[in-house]
Write a protein that holds these residues in place. Structure first.
Motif, mmCIF file in Angstrom:
data_model
loop_
_atom_site.group_PDB
_atom_site.id
_atom_site.type_symbol
_atom_site.label_atom_id
_atom_site.label_comp_id
_atom_site.label_asym_id
_atom_site.label_seq_id
_atom_site.Cartn_x
_atom_site.Cartn_y
_atom_site.Cartn_z
ATOM 1 N N ARG A 1 0.835 -1.215 0.000
ATOM 2 C CA ARG A 1 0.000 0.000 0.000
ATOM 3 C C ARG A 1 0.860 1.250 0.000
ATOM 4 N NH1 ARG A 1 -2.330 2.912 4.567
ATOM 5 N NH2 ARG A 1 -3.989 4.210 3.698
ATOM 6 N N ASN B 1 7.605 -4.921 2.853
ATOM 7 C CA ASN B 1 7.222 -5.059 1.434
ATOM 8 C C ASN B 1 8.043 -6.120 0.720
ATOM 9 O OD1 ASN B 1 5.198 -3.162 1.465
ATOM 10 N ND2 ASN B 1 6.477 -1.483 0.740
ATOM 11 N N GLU C 1 1.354 -4.690 -5.395
ATOM 12 C CA GLU C 1 0.295 -3.725 -5.091
ATOM 13 C C GLU C 1 -1.011 -4.169 -5.746
ATOM 14 O OE1 GLU C 1 1.798 -0.120 -6.950
ATOM 15 O OE2 GLU C 1 0.766 -0.551 -8.834
ATOM 16 N N MET D 1 4.992 -3.392 -8.550
ATOM 17 C CA MET D 1 4.451 -2.195 -7.883
ATOM 18 C C MET D 1 4.896 -0.971 -8.677
ATOM 19 S SD MET D 1 7.074 -1.694 -4.609
ATOM 20 C CE MET D 1 6.543 -0.023 -4.190
ATOM 21 N N GLY E 1 -2.025 1.812 -5.629
ATOM 22 C CA GLY E 1 -1.064 1.571 -6.716
ATOM 23 C C GLY E 1 -1.527 2.186 -8.022
#
Ligand code: BGC
Length: 757
Positions: free
Chosen positions: A153, A160, A166, A588, A620
């Motif tokens: 996010r 991550n 995402e 992402m 995203g």
């Protein structure tokens, strides 16, 4: 930003309604546990259950050591043995918490989750799982605590690197293969952390305020796919609250959605110390409680004091909670024991084989993403006499850091080692560290849990000194001047010398970053090196991106290598010198600043006690498509040393599926792989829908001049949305636009199709 203000009151209204519905549902759901679903192991399970005393049942539903839950000797029921983690079987803890010193526990260190998903290769997801399952067997583990599928996010989330994307579709596709690969070995996957666990700050307490539409469209799908398509046998509940209730014991998440709507018949395992209430854990779907007392006393935990130990027993005995709730948990656990062969003979498995190491290499080769190349790469050994390798990350190892996902590897090839090995005697390699890493408390957004809130500050107002080590940088620049070419290797780290994890780590569990500016003076250093030598390629590590606008324009080549596992250095070298043609694609969006991301611009991160996901479904690229600002490299982007063309789109309908076909041609002179990505957009709809959403993809490898037809099937789920008022998935008939191509910003093929109800 437009539309945001008008959305807030409406969302709040729905949250209130959702809360009310939840309270009413809870009241109706506390008398009896839901009936367990039928299964081939029912008969055996039932037989065992009937013989068990309440104490014995209770012993199964909470931890018996740091990574086991209890068994029943009298009935031959073993303890369940669990291990992190997502990218390798973690070191041994014995029954305690500290690493066992002399254990024979070195294992294959695979590339991290975000590197796996950057391959966009579903088969590799499966192969990755097979390696983990096999090594878990060899180490006597029944459950692997992975994959981690939480949605990325914000680029600041310290975990991550463990997660996949995402985008919910990409995360789902990669997770399903992983789970099947693990479970085919008779080991349970444990998909985590359910749900909306998108930050580490205040992770034990933060209350995520999020709409049911965003949960169902963005934060749930990878879990749903793990259950319905991957058939996961276990799932881990997360630390945070979701709309007021702790996720690990949550009426809506566990009872209504997971075990109700999706029919999950596996085991919900708490995250380590994520249970907060006995009654709620009994009623709202937690099947095994792990970790609780370890938080209070690492060395001497009282396992009988767990919420689901003596306190649960008391509630059953007093009649406050019906026995059926315990029976349901025990049935699920016993079933998992049969499924995993914990109750029975399990396969011996294999560890540290050449095959496993080859797979680690393959994932790295396909997961590292080439983001910029003006013709500098690939390097030609014959044209370079002296190569300067600069940067602390060039000689750094990563496996044993980052938090619970740490792995003790048999070896780990650094980029410097990989490059030296590849060029052999043909090129002289000179090395300079270039910058010095250091620990600075202000570089983090607070420790995990209790301490987090004390050091929290708003993302934009943290100014940190990022001083370079002058001597090291001067040395490096001098080296760059005398070399024919330079490889700078920097970026994030996820461990720090002399610091336990969680303290002094950047890409790490229990910590979030404060921004994505390069640390330790690297930005200035890259700028100086590029000035000193135009033939500089930049390689960055990290679980997410960094700010790029100050150094990227002058830099000729940039490779993002994530944390690419024990063969990461080999893969980096092979890509730099063209032995491998890169084919990774970003899972992402890379924007220039964390402040460009919707979680920071429209929503909140990390919030304060509560965190409002006001950006709703616009996470995203769904946000960036709508409000085009700050994107440096879009979702799905990644370069190759060859070029591909897309042509001949054919859309056909077959039963209730849409078949997308197109031709992909390798128009260049090297063999390479391309990912055909299919995005869907509904032209007119009664609710606001994204400009496009990924609904299919396929990776193909092609020789120079070769063409292939790619076929991707879309079922009706590709066209549905979660209705924000009706609280259900809806297919609104109408015209849908399909766009196909090589990245979310490069979709040359477009077609329209009408979908009826
Ligand atoms: C992490 C989990 C992990 C568990 C056991 C927790 O702190 O959040 O992902 O599996 O510890 O190590």
């Amino acid at each position: 930003m437009k539309n945001t203000n008008s959305r807030i009151p409406k969302q709040l209204f729905y949250l209130l309604i959702a809360g009310l519905v939840m309270i009413l549902a809870n009241a109706c759901n506390e008398k009896k546990a839901p009936a367990a679903t039928k299964n081939e192991f029912d008969e055996k399970t039932e037989k065992l259950l009937q013989q068990m005393t309440l104490d014995e049942k209770i012993s199964l539903i909470h931890a018996s050591s740091s990574f086991t839950s209890g068994g029943v000797k009298r009935l031959g029921i073993p303890e369940l043995v669990m291990s992190d983690g997502p990218h390798g079987v973690r070191h041994e803890h014995g029954r305690g918490w500290s690493a066992l010193k002399d254990a024979d526990d070195k294992s294959t260190y695979l590339p991290v989750g975000i590197c796996l998903s950057s391959t966009w290769n579903k088969k590799l997801g499966y192969e990755f799982g097979k390696v983990l399952g096999s090594e878990a067997n060899e180490r006597g583990k029944n459950i692997i605590l992975g994959p981690g599928v939480n949605i990325i996010r914000s680029p600041l989330n310290g975990r991550n690197f463990e997660y996949l994307s995402e985008d919910p579709f990409l995360a789902s596709a990669m997770a399903v293969g992983y789970i099947k690969g693990v479970q085919e070995q008779g080991v349970a996957a444990c998909v985590k952390h359910f749900a909306a666990n998108n930050q580490e700050t205040d992770r034990h307490k933060i209350d995520v305020k999020v709409s049911k539409r965003a949960l169902n469209e963005i934060y749930f799908p990878a879990f749903k796919a793990a259950v319905k398509d991957g058939g996961t046998w276990s799932l881990m509940g997360s630390y945070n609250k979701v709309n007021g209730q702790h996720a690990t014991h949550h009426q809506y998440l566990n009872n209504e959605i997971l075990k109700g709507e999706w029919g999950f018949d596996g085991v919900v395992i708490s995250d380590w110390a994520s249970v907060n209430d006995t009654r709620e854990a009994l009623l709202y779907g937690t099947d095994i409680e792990m970790g609780t007392e370890l938080i209070k006393s690492f060395n001497n935990p009282d396992y009988d004091d767990f919420y689901l130990a003596k306190h649960a027993k008391k509630m059953i005995e007093s009649g406050e909670v019906d026995m059926s709730f315990i029976d349901d948990k025990v049935r699920r656990i016993l079933k998992l024991m049969y499924r995993t062969t914990a109750l029975g003979e399990h396969s011996p498995g294999e560890r540290n084989t050449a095959g496993h190491q080859q797979l680690a290499l393959k994932v790295a080769q396909e997961g590292i993403v080439l983001l910029k190349n003006d013709g500098l790469l690939p390097f030609n050994k014959k044209e370079i006499k002296t190569l300067a390798v600069i940067g602390n990350n060039a000689s750094r190892v990563f496996a044993e850091s980052g938090g619970s996902s740490q792995v003790k590897p048999l070896y780990e090839i650094t980029p410097l080692e990989g490059i030296k090995k590849l060029v052999g005697d043909e090129v002289e390699v000179i090395y300079a560290e270039g910058y010095e890493t250091y620990y600075d408390e202000s570089l983090f957004r607070g420790k995990s849990g209790e301490a987090a809130s004390q050091s929290r500050s708003n993302s934009s107002d943290v100014e940190v000194a990022r001083t370079a080590n002058k001597k090291l940088s001067e040395e490096a620049i001098a080296l760059a001047k005398k070399a024919d070419a330079v490889v700078f290797v920097g970026g994030w780290i996820h461990g720090h010398e002399g610091m336990p994890w969680g303290e002094g780590t950047y890409d790490s569990e229990a910590r979030d970053k404060v921004n994505i500016k390069l640390l330790f003076g690297q930005e200035e250093l890259i700028t100086e090196i590029v000035k000193a030598n135009k033939n500089t390629a930049v390689v960055l590590m990290g679980g997410s991106n960094v700010e790029m606008n100050n150094w990227l324009p002058e830099t000729r080549a940039y490779l993002h290598a994530w944390y690419a596992g024990m063969e990461g250095g080999t893969a980096i070298a092979q890509i730099l010198f063209g032995e491998i043609n890169p084919s990774g694609k970003l899972p992402m969006t890379f924007a220039n600043s964390h402040l460009d991301y919707p979680s920071h611009l429209v929503g909140e991160f990390p919030g304060n006690k509560t965190v409002n996901y006001t950006e709703d479904i616009y996470v995203g690229y769904r946000y960036f498509d709508k409000n085009n600002n700050g994107v440096v490299f879009p979702f799905g982007y990644g370069l190759s040393y060859t070029t591909f063309n897309f042509s001949d789109l054919i859309l056909t309908k077959k039963e209730n599926k849409v078949i997308v076909q197109c031709t992909v041609t390798n128009a260049g002179s090297r063999t390479g792989a391309e990912v055909a990505q299919v995005y869907v957009h509904q032209k007119q709809c009664s609710v606001d829908r994204p400009v496009k959403e990924l609904k299919g993809f396929e990776k193909v490898s092609l020789n120079p001049g070769e063409s292939t037809m790619v076929t991707i099937e879309l079922d009706d789920s590709a066209f549905k949305f979660y209705h924000p008022d009706k609280f259900e998935w809806v297919l609104e008939p109408g015209m849908f636009e399909l766009s196909i191509g090589a990245a979310s910003d490069n979709l040359p093929l477009k077609g329209t199709i009408e979908i009826a109800n």
